[in-house]
Design a protein around this motif. Structure first.
Motif, PDB file in Angstrom:
ATOM      1  N   THR A  97       0.823  -1.209   0.000  1.00 54.24           N
ATOM      2  CA  THR A  97       0.000   0.000   0.000  1.00 54.24           C
ATOM      3  C   THR A  97       0.855   1.257   0.000  1.00 54.24           C
ATOM      4  OG1 THR A  97      -0.103  -0.001   2.399  1.00 54.24           O
ATOM      5  CG2 THR A  97      -1.886  -1.121   1.231  1.00 54.24           C
ATOM      6  N   ASN A  98       2.145   1.108  -0.099  1.00 52.48           N
ATOM      7  CA  ASN A  98       3.011   2.263   0.040  1.00 52.48           C
ATOM      8  C   ASN A  98       3.574   2.766  -1.284  1.00 52.48           C
ATOM      9  OD1 ASN A  98       4.623   0.113  -0.501  1.00 52.48           O
ATOM     10  ND2 ASN A  98       6.157   0.567   1.048  1.00 52.48           N
ATOM     11  N   VAL A  99       2.989   2.383  -2.401  1.00 51.38           N
ATOM     12  CA  VAL A  99       3.538   2.774  -3.684  1.00 51.38           C
ATOM     13  C   VAL A  99       2.839   4.013  -4.227  1.00 51.38           C
ATOM     14  CG1 VAL A  99       4.015   2.006  -6.034  1.00 51.38           C
ATOM     15  CG2 VAL A  99       4.150   0.391  -4.157  1.00 51.38           C
ATOM     16  N   MET A 100       1.547   3.923  -4.426  1.00 52.40           N
ATOM     17  CA  MET A 100       0.789   5.044  -4.951  1.00 52.40           C
ATOM     18  C   MET A 100       0.056   5.710  -3.818  1.00 52.40           C
ATOM     19  SD  MET A 100      -0.041   6.967  -7.202  1.00 52.40           S
ATOM     20  CE  MET A 100      -0.569   7.061  -8.850  1.00 52.40           C
ATOM     21  N   GLY A 101      -0.030   7.002  -3.861  1.00 47.78           N
ATOM     22  CA  GLY A 101      -0.770   7.729  -2.856  1.00 47.78           C
ATOM     23  C   GLY A 101       0.124   8.355  -1.789  1.00 47.78           C
ATOM     24  N   LEU A 102       1.432   8.129  -1.866  1.00 44.33           N
ATOM     25  CA  LEU A 102       2.324   8.793  -0.923  1.00 44.33           C
ATOM     26  C   LEU A 102       2.400  10.278  -1.235  1.00 44.33           C
ATOM     27  CD1 LEU A 102       5.314   6.317  -0.473  1.00 44.33           C
ATOM     28  CD2 LEU A 102       3.480   6.837   1.123  1.00 44.33           C
ATOM     29  N   SER A 103       2.441  10.595  -2.508  1.00 48.46           N
ATOM     30  CA  SER A 103       2.449  11.982  -2.944  1.00 48.46           C
ATOM     31  C   SER A 103       1.019  12.364  -3.314  1.00 48.46           C
ATOM     32  CB  SER A 103       3.366  12.131  -4.166  1.00 48.46           C
ATOM     33  OG  SER A 103       3.200  13.410  -4.738  1.00 48.46           O
ATOM     34  N   PRO A 104       0.626  13.596  -3.033  1.00 45.22           N
ATOM     35  CA  PRO A 104      -0.745  13.989  -3.371  1.00 45.22           C
ATOM     36  C   PRO A 104      -0.948  14.273  -4.861  1.00 45.22           C
ATOM     37  CG  PRO A 104       0.413  15.809  -2.344  1.00 45.22           C
ATOM     38  CD  PRO A 104       1.336  14.623  -2.286  1.00 45.22           C
ATOM     39  N   VAL A 105       0.114  14.174  -5.650  1.00 41.61           N
ATOM     40  CA  VAL A 105       0.018  14.467  -7.084  1.00 41.61           C
ATOM     41  C   VAL A 105       0.679  13.346  -7.876  1.00 41.61           C
ATOM     42  CG1 VAL A 105       0.677  16.092  -8.908  1.00 41.61           C
ATOM     43  CG2 VAL A 105       0.098  16.956  -6.649  1.00 41.61           C
ATOM     44  N   PHE A 106       0.040  12.947  -8.984  1.00 37.98           N
ATOM     45  CA  PHE A 106       0.705  12.061  -9.932  1.00 37.98           C
ATOM     46  C   PHE A 106       0.465  12.604 -11.332  1.00 37.98           C
ATOM     47  CE2 PHE A 106      -3.446  10.154 -10.432  1.00 37.98           C
ATOM     48  CZ  PHE A 106      -3.455   9.674 -11.727  1.00 37.98           C
ATOM     49  N   THR A 107       1.355  12.263 -12.248  1.00 38.28           N
ATOM     50  CA  THR A 107       1.211  12.684 -13.639  1.00 38.28           C
ATOM     51  C   THR A 107       1.038  11.440 -14.489  1.00 38.28           C
ATOM     52  OG1 THR A 107       2.555  14.646 -13.277  1.00 38.28           O
ATOM     53  CG2 THR A 107       2.269  13.934 -15.559  1.00 38.28           C
ATOM     54  N   ASP A 108      -0.068  11.390 -15.214  1.00 40.20           N
ATOM     55  CA  ASP A 108      -0.329  10.258 -16.087  1.00 40.20           C
ATOM     56  C   ASP A 108       0.698  10.268 -17.218  1.00 40.20           C
ATOM     57  OD1 ASP A 108      -2.305   8.088 -16.996  1.00 40.20           O
ATOM     58  OD2 ASP A 108      -1.997   9.326 -18.778  1.00 40.20           O
ATOM     59  N   PRO A 109       1.388   9.146 -17.448  1.00 36.12           N
ATOM     60  CA  PRO A 109       2.443   9.121 -18.459  1.00 36.12           C
ATOM     61  C   PRO A 109       1.932   9.228 -19.900  1.00 36.12           C
ATOM     62  CG  PRO A 109       2.158   6.944 -17.511  1.00 36.12           C
ATOM     63  CD  PRO A 109       1.281   7.874 -16.735  1.00 36.12           C
ATOM     64  N   LEU A 110       0.721   8.797 -20.166  1.00 39.77           N
ATOM     65  CA  LEU A 110       0.180   8.861 -21.526  1.00 39.77           C
ATOM     66  C   LEU A 110      -0.371  10.243 -21.851  1.00 39.77           C
ATOM     67  CD1 LEU A 110      -0.620   7.463 -24.178  1.00 39.77           C
ATOM     68  CD2 LEU A 110      -2.744   6.759 -23.058  1.00 39.77           C
ATOM     69  N   TRP A 111      -1.227  10.755 -20.979  1.00 38.59           N
ATOM     70  CA  TRP A 111      -1.908  12.020 -21.242  1.00 38.59           C
ATOM     71  C   TRP A 111      -1.127  13.228 -20.733  1.00 38.59           C
ATOM     72  CZ3 TRP A 111      -5.292  11.145 -24.740  1.00 38.59           C
ATOM     73  CH2 TRP A 111      -5.997   9.944 -24.758  1.00 38.59           C
ATOM     74  N   ARG A 112      -0.108  12.995 -19.903  1.00 39.31           N
ATOM     75  CA  ARG A 112       0.689  14.086 -19.312  1.00 39.31           C
ATOM     76  C   ARG A 112      -0.191  15.049 -18.530  1.00 39.31           C
ATOM     77  NH1 ARG A 112       5.304  11.662 -19.401  1.00 39.31           N
ATOM     78  NH2 ARG A 112       6.154  11.304 -21.438  1.00 39.31           N
ATOM     79  N   ILE A 113      -1.189  14.487 -17.862  1.00 38.05           N
ATOM     80  CA  ILE A 113      -2.094  15.263 -17.026  1.00 38.05           C
ATOM     81  C   ILE A 113      -1.673  15.058 -15.575  1.00 38.05           C
ATOM     82  CG2 ILE A 113      -4.476  15.464 -16.201  1.00 38.05           C
ATOM     83  CD1 ILE A 113      -5.380  14.445 -18.962  1.00 38.05           C
ATOM     84  N   SER A 114      -1.416  16.159 -14.876  1.00 36.42           N
ATOM     85  CA  SER A 114      -1.111  16.073 -13.448  1.00 36.42           C
ATOM     86  C   SER A 114      -2.412  16.076 -12.671  1.00 36.42           C
ATOM     87  CB  SER A 114      -0.248  17.251 -13.007  1.00 36.42           C
ATOM     88  OG  SER A 114       1.039  17.123 -13.562  1.00 36.42           O
ATOM     89  N   VAL A 115      -2.508  15.164 -11.721  1.00 40.30           N
ATOM     90  CA  VAL A 115      -3.717  15.002 -10.927  1.00 40.30           C
ATOM     91  C   VAL A 115      -3.370  15.171  -9.458  1.00 40.30           C
ATOM     92  CG1 VAL A 115      -5.560  13.407 -10.257  1.00 40.30           C
ATOM     93  CG2 VAL A 115      -4.688  13.391 -12.602  1.00 40.30           C
ATOM     94  N   ARG A 116      -4.078  16.077  -8.801  1.00 40.13           N
ATOM     95  CA  ARG A 116      -3.963  16.203  -7.348  1.00 40.13           C
ATOM     96  C   ARG A 116      -5.019  15.274  -6.753  1.00 40.13           C
ATOM     97  NH1 ARG A 116      -1.498  18.726  -3.648  1.00 40.13           N
ATOM     98  NH2 ARG A 116      -0.440  20.125  -5.080  1.00 40.13           N
ATOM     99  N   LEU A 117      -4.560  14.258  -6.041  1.00 41.94           N
ATOM    100  CA  LEU A 117      -5.462  13.269  -5.463  1.00 41.94           C
ATOM    101  C   LEU A 117      -6.252  13.849  -4.297  1.00 41.94           C
ATOM    102  CD1 LEU A 117      -2.998  10.245  -5.432  1.00 41.94           C
ATOM    103  CD2 LEU A 117      -4.950  10.548  -6.966  1.00 41.94           C
ATOM    104  N   ASN A 118      -7.541  13.545  -4.260  1.00 43.91           N
ATOM    105  CA  ASN A 118      -8.398  13.892  -3.130  1.00 43.91           C
ATOM    106  C   ASN A 118      -8.138  12.887  -2.006  1.00 43.91           C
ATOM    107  OD1 ASN A 118      -9.625  15.879  -4.660  1.00 43.91           O
ATOM    108  ND2 ASN A 118     -11.173  14.474  -5.452  1.00 43.91           N
ATOM    109  N   PRO A 119      -8.474  13.233  -0.761  1.00 49.36           N
ATOM    110  CA  PRO A 119      -8.264  12.287   0.350  1.00 49.36           C
ATOM    111  C   PRO A 119      -8.938  10.928   0.130  1.00 49.36           C
ATOM    112  CG  PRO A 119      -8.686  14.465   1.224  1.00 49.36           C
ATOM    113  CD  PRO A 119      -8.913  14.553  -0.273  1.00 49.36           C
ATOM    114  N   VAL A 120     -10.139  10.903  -0.432  1.00 51.89           N
ATOM    115  CA  VAL A 120     -10.815   9.622  -0.673  1.00 51.89           C
ATOM    116  C   VAL A 120     -10.049   8.803  -1.713  1.00 51.89           C
ATOM    117  CG1 VAL A 120     -12.446  10.523  -2.414  1.00 51.89           C
ATOM    118  CG2 VAL A 120     -13.019   8.468  -1.109  1.00 51.89           C
TER     119      VAL A 120
END
Length: 169
Positions: A23-46
């Motif tokens: 469970t420690n891979v994704m979600g550590l940072s509040p932002v990820f960038t999709d490699p295909l679309w190059r869209i940065s996403v700020r994750l919501n708490p849920v």
């Protein structure tokens, strides 16, 4: 301490059973960038909480193309696909929390070989996913943020018109 084996390494494993989904891979940072679309996403708490659940984490081990990965170069997982769908929804409907959650959970019912095994014994990833939504750990994670599993299931049940299936909508 020397007589205790390290359960986290293959050399120290006592049993051959698989450990918990990490469970420690994704979600550590509040932002990820999709490699295909190059869209940065700020994750919501849920979204962070859901990305730490086993039903979502297991999608990392499910090939998006199912058995076709044996004969093609396709190599991405259902989790990578799911994050791409989330990126698109977050880009076009950033404030629609329910739709973002539905995007994140739309594939949780997939079997190990994705669509390849569907239809056998009546298996359907939509029905399996709908069942998973209503069980631990997804239901409590959703309820913690004021989202009902039924609302997510309803959002996932809406089918847009499709020339592929001939459905009017």
């Amino acid at each position: 301490m020397d007589d205790q084996k390290d359960q986290s390494s293959p050399q120290g494993s006592v049993a051959a059973a698989a450990g918990p989904v990490p469970t420690n891979v994704m979600g550590l940072s509040p932002v990820f960038t999709d490699p295909l679309w190059r869209i940065s996403v700020r994750l919501n708490p849920v979204e962070v909480d859901l990305l730490r659940t086993a039903p979502l984490r297991r999608l990392h081990f499910v090939a998006h193309g199912g058995a076709s990965t044996l004969s093609t170069l396709q190599s991405y997982s259902r989790l990578e696909h799911t994050l791409g769908v989330l990126a698109l929804v977050a880009h076009f409907r950033p404030d629609d929390e329910l739709l973002r959650v539905a995007a994140l959970l739309h594939d949780i019912g997939h079997l190990p070989l994705s669509h390849t095994l569907e239809g056998i014994s009546g298996l359907d990833h939509h029905a399996l996913g709908s069942q998973l939504l209503r069980t631990d750990p997804l239901r409590p994670a959703l309820e913690k943020h004021g989202i009902s599993a039924e609302a997510v299931a309803a959002a996932l049940g809406v089918q847009p018109p499709s020339p592929r299936t001939g459905s009017p909508g």
